[in-house]
Design a protein around this motif. Structure first.
Motif, short mmCIF file in Angstrom:
data_model
loop_
_atom_site.label_atom_id
_atom_site.label_comp_id
_atom_site.label_asym_id
_atom_site.label_seq_id
_atom_site.Cartn_x
_atom_site.Cartn_y
_atom_site.Cartn_z
N SER A 108 1.08 -1.17 0.18
CA SER A 108 0.10 0.20 0.12
C SER A 108 0.65 1.14 0.03
CB SER A 108 -0.95 0.06 1.13
OG SER A 108 -1.76 -0.96 1.23
N TYR A 151 -3.49 14.47 0.59
CA TYR A 151 -3.19 13.07 0.76
C TYR A 151 -4.28 11.93 0.30
CZ TYR A 151 -5.14 12.92 5.35
OH TYR A 151 -6.01 12.76 6.69
N ASN A 161 -4.62 7.51 0.18
CA ASN A 161 -4.18 6.13 0.70
C ASN A 161 -4.38 5.17 -0.57
OD1 ASN A 161 -2.84 4.41 2.72
ND2 ASN A 161 -4.67 3.25 2.31
N TRP A 177 0.65 5.51 1.06
CA TRP A 177 0.10 6.73 1.50
C TRP A 177 0.66 7.85 1.10
CZ3 TRP A 177 1.67 10.86 4.52
CH2 TRP A 177 0.73 11.77 5.08
#
Length: 115
Positions: A55, A82, A84, A57
């Motif tokens: 993943s 931002y 994710n 972010w």
């Protein structure tokens, strides 16, 4: 307990070369990687998708960018924005500001589901 490292600044030692993106690994371990990316108008090739095992972010610290996700969803990111991105979520950068540098902070990690 004392800290053996001195503080650093995310904006120090920025490369002024606008011809290419610059990737700097700030910290890395088995479970996490923190990277600073500096873009000057660069984008992903139109036939390319990131398809990462971990993943991600990511936050835009300065500048502007647009991310496209498989299926056509587009997210515009400005200073402080931002997102994710789950592992295996195909995505690409379709725009970064050519007039100013775009500074990203990316944190790559494996969640408990990716172990």
């Amino acid at each position: 307990m004392s800290v053996n490292q001195r503080p650093k600044n995310i904006f120090d030692k920025l490369i002024a070369d606008r011809s290419q993106e610059v990737f700097d690994i700030l910290e890395e371990s088995n479970s996490i990687k923190i990277e600073r990316i500096v873009s000057f108008g660069q984008k992903s090739p139109s036939d390319f998708w990131y398809d990462q095992e971990e993943s991600e972010w990511v936050i835009v610290l300065e500048g502007y960018a647009e991310l496209e996700f498989e299926g056509g969803e587009i997210h515009k990111l400005g200073k402080g924005d931002y997102i994710n991105i789950p592992a295996r979520q195909k995505h690409r950068v379709i725009h970064t500001s050519p007039e100013e540098k775009t500074i990203w902070l990316a944190v790559f990690y494996k969640s408990e589901y990716e172990q």
